[in-house]
Scaffold this motif. Structure first.
Motif, PDB file in Angstrom:
ATOM      1  N   GLY A 165       0.787  -1.217   0.000  1.00  0.00           N
ATOM      2  CA  GLY A 165       0.000   0.000   0.000  1.00  0.00           C
ATOM      3  C   GLY A 165       0.822   1.272   0.000  1.00  0.00           C
ATOM      4  N   GLU A 166       2.138   1.140   0.138  1.00  0.00           N
ATOM      5  CA  GLU A 166       3.024   2.309   0.171  1.00  0.00           C
ATOM      6  C   GLU A 166       3.706   2.456  -1.183  1.00  0.00           C
ATOM      7  OE1 GLU A 166       7.098   3.781   2.494  1.00  0.00           O
ATOM      8  OE2 GLU A 166       5.876   2.135   3.296  1.00  0.00           O
ATOM      9  N   VAL A 167       3.645   3.637  -1.733  1.00  0.00           N
ATOM     10  CA  VAL A 167       4.300   3.896  -3.015  1.00  0.00           C
ATOM     11  C   VAL A 167       5.802   4.037  -2.776  1.00  0.00           C
ATOM     12  CG1 VAL A 167       4.482   5.410  -5.015  1.00  0.00           C
ATOM     13  CG2 VAL A 167       2.253   5.026  -3.931  1.00  0.00           C
ATOM     14  N   LEU A 168       6.581   3.180  -3.411  1.00  0.00           N
ATOM     15  CA  LEU A 168       8.034   3.190  -3.255  1.00  0.00           C
ATOM     16  C   LEU A 168       8.677   3.786  -4.502  1.00  0.00           C
ATOM     17  CD1 LEU A 168       8.591  -0.357  -1.719  1.00  0.00           C
ATOM     18  CD2 LEU A 168       8.402   1.824  -0.526  1.00  0.00           C
ATOM     19  N   SER A 169       9.568   4.710  -4.299  1.00  0.00           N
ATOM     20  CA  SER A 169      10.235   5.349  -5.430  1.00  0.00           C
ATOM     21  C   SER A 169      11.260   4.402  -6.041  1.00  0.00           C
ATOM     22  CB  SER A 169      10.927   6.634  -4.986  1.00  0.00           C
ATOM     23  OG  SER A 169      12.057   6.335  -4.178  1.00  0.00           O
ATOM     24  N   ARG A 170      11.653   4.743  -7.238  1.00  0.00           N
ATOM     25  CA  ARG A 170      12.681   3.973  -7.937  1.00  0.00           C
ATOM     26  C   ARG A 170      13.976   3.956  -7.124  1.00  0.00           C
ATOM     27  NH1 ARG A 170      16.308   6.077 -11.536  1.00  0.00           N
ATOM     28  NH2 ARG A 170      17.103   4.745 -13.216  1.00  0.00           N
ATOM     29  N   THR A 171      14.297   5.089  -6.510  1.00  0.00           N
ATOM     30  CA  THR A 171      15.511   5.184  -5.699  1.00  0.00           C
ATOM     31  C   THR A 171      15.426   4.302  -4.462  1.00  0.00           C
ATOM     32  OG1 THR A 171      15.897   7.452  -6.438  1.00  0.00           O
ATOM     33  CG2 THR A 171      17.003   6.757  -4.421  1.00  0.00           C
ATOM     34  N   GLN A 172      14.272   4.280  -3.798  1.00  0.00           N
ATOM     35  CA  GLN A 172      14.101   3.418  -2.626  1.00  0.00           C
ATOM     36  C   GLN A 172      14.262   1.956  -3.001  1.00  0.00           C
ATOM     37  OE1 GLN A 172      10.184   5.143  -1.575  1.00  0.00           O
ATOM     38  NE2 GLN A 172      10.959   5.295   0.520  1.00  0.00           N
ATOM     39  N   ILE A 173      13.664   1.563  -4.109  1.00  0.00           N
ATOM     40  CA  ILE A 173      13.738   0.176  -4.548  1.00  0.00           C
ATOM     41  C   ILE A 173      15.181  -0.187  -4.892  1.00  0.00           C
ATOM     42  CG2 ILE A 173      13.060  -1.432  -6.375  1.00  0.00           C
ATOM     43  CD1 ILE A 173      10.365   0.079  -6.475  1.00  0.00           C
ATOM     44  N   ALA A 174      15.864   0.681  -5.630  1.00  0.00           N
ATOM     45  CA  ALA A 174      17.254   0.425  -6.009  1.00  0.00           C
ATOM     46  C   ALA A 174      18.142   0.304  -4.791  1.00  0.00           C
ATOM     47  CB  ALA A 174      17.757   1.537  -6.930  1.00  0.00           C
ATOM     48  N   SER A 175      17.914   1.172  -3.808  1.00  0.00           N
ATOM     49  CA  SER A 175      18.734   1.180  -2.603  1.00  0.00           C
ATOM     50  C   SER A 175      18.580  -0.111  -1.814  1.00  0.00           C
ATOM     51  CB  SER A 175      18.357   2.373  -1.728  1.00  0.00           C
ATOM     52  OG  SER A 175      19.082   2.350  -0.519  1.00  0.00           O
ATOM     53  N   TYR A 176      17.346  -0.618  -1.713  1.00  0.00           N
ATOM     54  CA  TYR A 176      17.124  -1.827  -0.924  1.00  0.00           C
ATOM     55  C   TYR A 176      17.505  -3.090  -1.693  1.00  0.00           C
ATOM     56  CZ  TYR A 176      14.994  -5.711   1.461  1.00  0.00           C
ATOM     57  OH  TYR A 176      14.810  -6.920   2.061  1.00  0.00           O
ATOM     58  N   ARG A 213       2.489   7.153 -11.620  1.00  0.00           N
ATOM     59  CA  ARG A 213       3.305   7.987 -12.491  1.00  0.00           C
ATOM     60  C   ARG A 213       4.003   9.106 -11.721  1.00  0.00           C
ATOM     61  NH1 ARG A 213       0.162  10.028 -17.551  1.00  0.00           N
ATOM     62  NH2 ARG A 213       0.104   7.749 -17.828  1.00  0.00           N
ATOM     63  N   GLY A 214       5.294   9.217 -11.983  1.00  0.00           N
ATOM     64  CA  GLY A 214       6.085  10.266 -11.350  1.00  0.00           C
ATOM     65  C   GLY A 214       6.459   9.994  -9.916  1.00  0.00           C
ATOM     66  N   LEU A 221      -4.044  -4.757  -3.383  1.00  0.00           N
ATOM     67  CA  LEU A 221      -5.186  -5.338  -4.102  1.00  0.00           C
ATOM     68  C   LEU A 221      -5.871  -4.321  -4.992  1.00  0.00           C
ATOM     69  CD1 LEU A 221      -6.767  -7.562  -1.315  1.00  0.00           C
ATOM     70  CD2 LEU A 221      -5.623  -8.348  -3.388  1.00  0.00           C
ATOM     71  N   GLU A 222      -5.933  -3.105  -4.532  1.00  0.00           N
ATOM     72  CA  GLU A 222      -6.586  -2.069  -5.322  1.00  0.00           C
ATOM     73  C   GLU A 222      -5.741  -0.815  -5.316  1.00  0.00           C
ATOM     74  OE1 GLU A 222     -10.508  -1.286  -3.968  1.00  0.00           O
ATOM     75  OE2 GLU A 222     -11.202  -3.341  -4.215  1.00  0.00           O
ATOM     76  N   HIS A 223      -5.550  -0.260  -6.498  1.00  0.00           N
ATOM     77  CA  HIS A 223      -4.840   1.005  -6.608  1.00  0.00           C
ATOM     78  C   HIS A 223      -5.079   1.534  -7.998  1.00  0.00           C
ATOM     79  CE1 HIS A 223      -1.769   4.115  -6.247  1.00  0.00           C
ATOM     80  NE2 HIS A 223      -1.736   3.851  -4.951  1.00  0.00           N
ATOM     81  N   GLU A 224      -5.205   2.830  -8.106  1.00  0.00           N
ATOM     82  CA  GLU A 224      -5.466   3.433  -9.407  1.00  0.00           C
ATOM     83  C   GLU A 224      -4.147   3.636 -10.147  1.00  0.00           C
ATOM     84  OE1 GLU A 224      -7.481   7.430 -11.384  1.00  0.00           O
ATOM     85  OE2 GLU A 224      -7.705   7.001  -9.243  1.00  0.00           O
ATOM     86  N   ASP A 225      -3.925   2.830 -11.199  1.00  0.00           N
ATOM     87  CA  ASP A 225      -2.714   2.968 -11.999  1.00  0.00           C
ATOM     88  C   ASP A 225      -2.764   4.262 -12.809  1.00  0.00           C
ATOM     89  OD1 ASP A 225      -2.371   0.477 -11.017  1.00  0.00           O
ATOM     90  OD2 ASP A 225      -1.869  -0.479 -12.912  1.00  0.00           O
ATOM     91  N   GLU A 226      -1.587   4.780 -13.075  1.00  0.00           N
ATOM     92  CA  GLU A 226      -1.507   5.983 -13.909  1.00  0.00           C
ATOM     93  C   GLU A 226      -0.590   5.719 -15.091  1.00  0.00           C
ATOM     94  OE1 GLU A 226      -0.474   9.462 -11.761  1.00  0.00           O
ATOM     95  OE2 GLU A 226      -1.864   9.095 -10.137  1.00  0.00           O
TER      96      GLU A 226
END
Length: 226
Positions: A165-176, A213-214, A221-226
């Protein structure tokens, strides 16, 4: 801590062994890919320093076979500074890379950084809708169907699931997932997300991995894709 250095150049191997032992490590040396893979699978190493250009079996193949059985941290040594080569190594499961020639102090700093990284305590089982993640056996099922993931894909899925449920940035994902920062033009995170999404969501009505996006990516389970 015991390290394995897989390096076919004798002088370079001796230099690394001497420097690392003076820094407090116990070091084994392998001078070809076949011996390197055998040692990596048979012994318990804290970390492996792996050259790419090796006789018998190159570093790409060593890493590929190692990752099928073990998650030992791997630091790639490469004379190739092409973006595609660096991304390839990371996608195969390398934890970091260092381009030759390099300063020994930088190698030592990167090794210590990787060794300090402690894996977060895993919840043994995670259920999100019909998705099941078994952290102990490192198995994933969706609607009872077994899904085969690479070690890197499993780490990525674990991160998204733990932060549901938490939006993770590209940088956060890369770092972990890769424990390092990426150049702005590197698309390794996008490629990894796309491959994981194909395995997790393709063929299912309910999509779990969403792009914001951005901002980044989120699993729910549910989230509005952009």
């Amino acid at each position: 801590m015991r390290l394995l250095v897989v390096e076919d150049e004798k002088k370079a191997g001796e230099y690394l062994k001497k420097g690392l032992e003076e820094s407090g490590f116990t070091v084994d040396i392998a001078t070809n890919g076949i011996d390197g893979l055998h040692n990596a699978l048979e012994e318990d190493y804290a970390l492996i320093v792996l050259d790419i250009m090796l006789p018998g079996m190159d570093g790409w193949e060593v890493l590929k076979r190692l990752r099928a059985k073990r998650d030992t941290p791997v630091l790639f040594l490469t004379a190739m500074d092409e973006l595609e080569e660096r991304v390839r190594g990371l996608e195969l499961g390398a934890d970091d890379y260092l381009v030759k020639p390099f300063a020994f102090v930088e190698l030592l700093a990167r090794i210590r950084t990787l060794l300090r990284r402690g894996p977060p305590r895993d919840v043994e089982h995670v259920h999100i809708g019909d998705l099941e993640i078994d952290a102990i056996r490192r198995r994933v099922r969706r609607a009872g169907q077994r899904i085969e993931l690479t070690p890197r894909e499993f780490s990525l899925l674990q991160l998204l699931a733990r932060r549901r449920g938490e939006v993770l940035s590209r940088t956060q994902i890369a770092s972990y997932v890769w424990d390092m920062n990426f150049d702005s033009d590197t698309n390794v995170v996008e490629v990894a997300i796309r491959r994981l999404r194909t395995k997790i969501d393709e063929g299912f009505d309910v999509k779990l991995i969403h792009t914001v996006r951005g901002m980044g990516y989120v699993l729910d389970l549910e989230h509005e894709d952009e």
